[in-house]
Design a protein around this motif. Sequence first.
Motif, short mmCIF file in Angstrom:
data_model
loop_
_atom_site.label_atom_id
_atom_site.label_comp_id
_atom_site.label_asym_id
_atom_site.label_seq_id
_atom_site.Cartn_x
_atom_site.Cartn_y
_atom_site.Cartn_z
N MET A 121 -8.45 58.92 -44.12
CA MET A 121 -9.40 59.58 -43.23
C MET A 121 -8.86 59.83 -41.83
O MET A 121 -9.32 60.72 -41.12
CB MET A 121 -10.67 58.74 -43.13
CG MET A 121 -11.40 58.57 -44.45
SD MET A 121 -12.90 57.56 -44.30
CE MET A 121 -12.18 55.94 -44.03
N GLY A 122 -7.89 59.03 -41.40
CA GLY A 122 -7.37 59.15 -40.05
C GLY A 122 -6.84 57.82 -39.58
O GLY A 122 -6.25 57.07 -40.36
N ALA A 123 -7.08 57.48 -38.31
CA ALA A 123 -6.56 56.22 -37.78
C ALA A 123 -7.30 55.87 -36.50
O ALA A 123 -7.96 56.71 -35.89
CB ALA A 123 -5.06 56.33 -37.50
N PHE A 124 -7.19 54.58 -36.13
CA PHE A 124 -7.63 54.20 -34.77
C PHE A 124 -6.43 53.62 -34.04
O PHE A 124 -5.55 53.00 -34.62
CB PHE A 124 -8.83 53.25 -34.79
CG PHE A 124 -8.51 51.82 -35.17
CD1 PHE A 124 -8.68 51.39 -36.48
CD2 PHE A 124 -8.10 50.90 -34.23
CE1 PHE A 124 -8.42 50.08 -36.83
CE2 PHE A 124 -7.84 49.58 -34.57
CZ PHE A 124 -7.99 49.18 -35.89
N ILE A 125 -6.41 53.87 -32.73
CA ILE A 125 -5.26 53.52 -31.89
C ILE A 125 -5.71 52.59 -30.78
O ILE A 125 -6.75 52.83 -30.14
CB ILE A 125 -4.61 54.79 -31.29
CG1 ILE A 125 -3.88 55.59 -32.38
CG2 ILE A 125 -3.63 54.42 -30.20
CD1 ILE A 125 -4.74 56.53 -33.17
N ILE A 126 -4.96 51.54 -30.55
CA ILE A 126 -5.15 50.63 -29.42
C ILE A 126 -3.83 50.56 -28.67
O ILE A 126 -2.76 50.42 -29.28
CB ILE A 126 -5.56 49.22 -29.91
CG1 ILE A 126 -6.95 49.26 -30.54
CG2 ILE A 126 -5.54 48.23 -28.75
CD1 ILE A 126 -7.42 47.92 -31.05
N GLN A 137 -13.23 44.61 -28.73
CA GLN A 137 -12.94 43.99 -27.44
C GLN A 137 -13.22 42.49 -27.45
O GLN A 137 -12.70 41.76 -26.61
CB GLN A 137 -13.76 44.68 -26.34
CG GLN A 137 -13.23 46.07 -25.98
CD GLN A 137 -14.05 46.76 -24.91
OE1 GLN A 137 -15.27 46.79 -25.00
NE2 GLN A 137 -13.39 47.27 -23.90
N LYS A 138 -14.05 42.04 -28.39
CA LYS A 138 -14.27 40.60 -28.53
C LYS A 138 -13.12 39.92 -29.26
O LYS A 138 -12.94 38.71 -29.15
CB LYS A 138 -15.58 40.34 -29.29
CG LYS A 138 -16.83 40.86 -28.57
CD LYS A 138 -18.08 40.58 -29.39
CE LYS A 138 -19.32 41.11 -28.71
NZ LYS A 138 -20.55 40.86 -29.52
N VAL A 139 -12.35 40.70 -30.02
CA VAL A 139 -11.25 40.15 -30.80
C VAL A 139 -9.96 40.12 -30.00
O VAL A 139 -9.20 39.14 -30.02
CB VAL A 139 -11.04 40.96 -32.10
CG1 VAL A 139 -9.84 40.44 -32.88
CG2 VAL A 139 -12.29 40.91 -32.96
N THR A 140 -9.69 41.19 -29.22
CA THR A 140 -8.44 41.30 -28.46
C THR A 140 -8.64 42.27 -27.32
O THR A 140 -9.71 42.88 -27.18
CB THR A 140 -7.29 41.77 -29.39
OG1 THR A 140 -6.06 41.71 -28.66
CG2 THR A 140 -7.52 43.20 -29.86
N TYR A 141 -7.62 42.43 -26.51
CA TYR A 141 -7.67 43.41 -25.42
C TYR A 141 -7.66 44.81 -26.03
O TYR A 141 -6.72 45.21 -26.70
CB TYR A 141 -6.45 43.23 -24.52
CG TYR A 141 -6.33 44.30 -23.45
CD1 TYR A 141 -5.37 45.30 -23.56
CD2 TYR A 141 -7.18 44.29 -22.36
CE1 TYR A 141 -5.26 46.28 -22.58
CE2 TYR A 141 -7.08 45.27 -21.38
CZ TYR A 141 -6.11 46.27 -21.50
OH TYR A 141 -6.01 47.24 -20.54
N ALA A 142 -8.74 45.55 -25.82
CA ALA A 142 -8.88 46.87 -26.46
C ALA A 142 -9.53 47.87 -25.51
O ALA A 142 -10.31 48.72 -25.93
CB ALA A 142 -9.69 46.74 -27.75
N ASP A 143 -9.20 47.77 -24.22
CA ASP A 143 -9.79 48.71 -23.26
C ASP A 143 -9.36 50.15 -23.56
O ASP A 143 -10.09 51.10 -23.27
CB ASP A 143 -9.38 48.34 -21.83
CG ASP A 143 -10.16 47.13 -21.33
OD1 ASP A 143 -9.96 46.73 -20.19
OD2 ASP A 143 -10.99 46.60 -22.11
#
Length: 401
Positions: free
Chosen positions: A143-148, A46-52
């Motif tokens: 391993m998987g993924a993260f989603i924004i 959230q400090k890098v970009t909009y990631a709510d």
Amino acid sequence: MNEVVLEKMEALDSGEVIDSMTDIVACLNTSDSIQRFLLDIHCILQKVTYADNFYVVLFREDGSLTFPYFHDVKDDINPEDLEALSLDEIAHSLTAYALQSQSVCNYNCEQLHQLVAQGRLNIIGTVPKQWLCFPLVNRNNFMGAFIIQSYRREDEYSGVIVDVLYTISHVISSALDAFNNQQALVEANKVLQNYQSELESKVAERTQELESSLSELQKEIRTREALQQRLEHEALHDTLTGLTNRKFLFRELNNLAERSKRGPVSVHILYLDLDDFKPINDNYGHHNGDIVLQEVARRIQSELRSYDVLCRLGGDEFVVVLSDPIDRPVLMQICTRLIACLCAPISLEEGQTVQCGCSIGVANNHGVFTAEALLKCADSALYSSKELGKNQAYFYDEPVL
């Protein structure tokens, strides 16, 4: 592209990205569960970009999917409900569809509707304006993924942001693998401790029979105890400066927070961040940067009492905890002394000297508090200090909630 997006791109620099990567690695020292670990990573992103809107999906050993972390501002989906989805339901989801490619996915709203119309997937919940998926791969292990995702705009994430997040995904993958290994070591240590207890019991029962080997067994136990002490010390201290680390800080603040529930406790947080430290690293190298950090740690320590808590959070950030009643004028005197001593020239190995200043954010509790809230207030005060100029202290005057 609107002005908000332009401002975000201009505000983003390599130093912030490197700091974010460093913070992700630092989470290994503070997280005791996968949920807390991923929450810390969420806060860093959230400090890098909009990631709510951020969630993580991982593969189980049997090939099924698990959702250890899920946060969304629009869809109130319980992670346990995601875990309860059948394999057939997950198999046709947008997440499963993206995982099949094992690469970065960047879809806008129109593209998502086209995929649904083509019968290639079903979307669970609200259709976002922009949806990003970053694979988590470490040592060829997917391993998987993260989603924004964003419900606000189709151009929420520029190509620059996507590239930065893809770079950060490699760090998250490595950190996640290290965290899993760390948890495995914790479990192994529990087994070892149980084994040690059983071993000591058998030694007590068979002392007469094993007199000749008792010396060796005792030596082994002492070695293990020394190793345990060393591991405990390393887990709570910063290897560069020898100061206590983030994990120790939260343990100390949590203890004080528990005391605040039972009676009056005065806690003052001084959140220090060096001014103009990055040019020292850039111009003189990280080795000299380490020399500066070690000298800064020594100078701060010399201005404090023996029982005051001083820790290095990471990078060029330090936190001082003063746990007794102190009036604001005295606190300001302490801050002034710290700033003055840190502004003095610092000698490097090659005979050169450098200077760096210090900004300080100060916060104190008003009755019952939590460690996270109090530290966040001090961080906010530090931000205000930086905004107002360098080499000064700023006091957080709002109540700590």
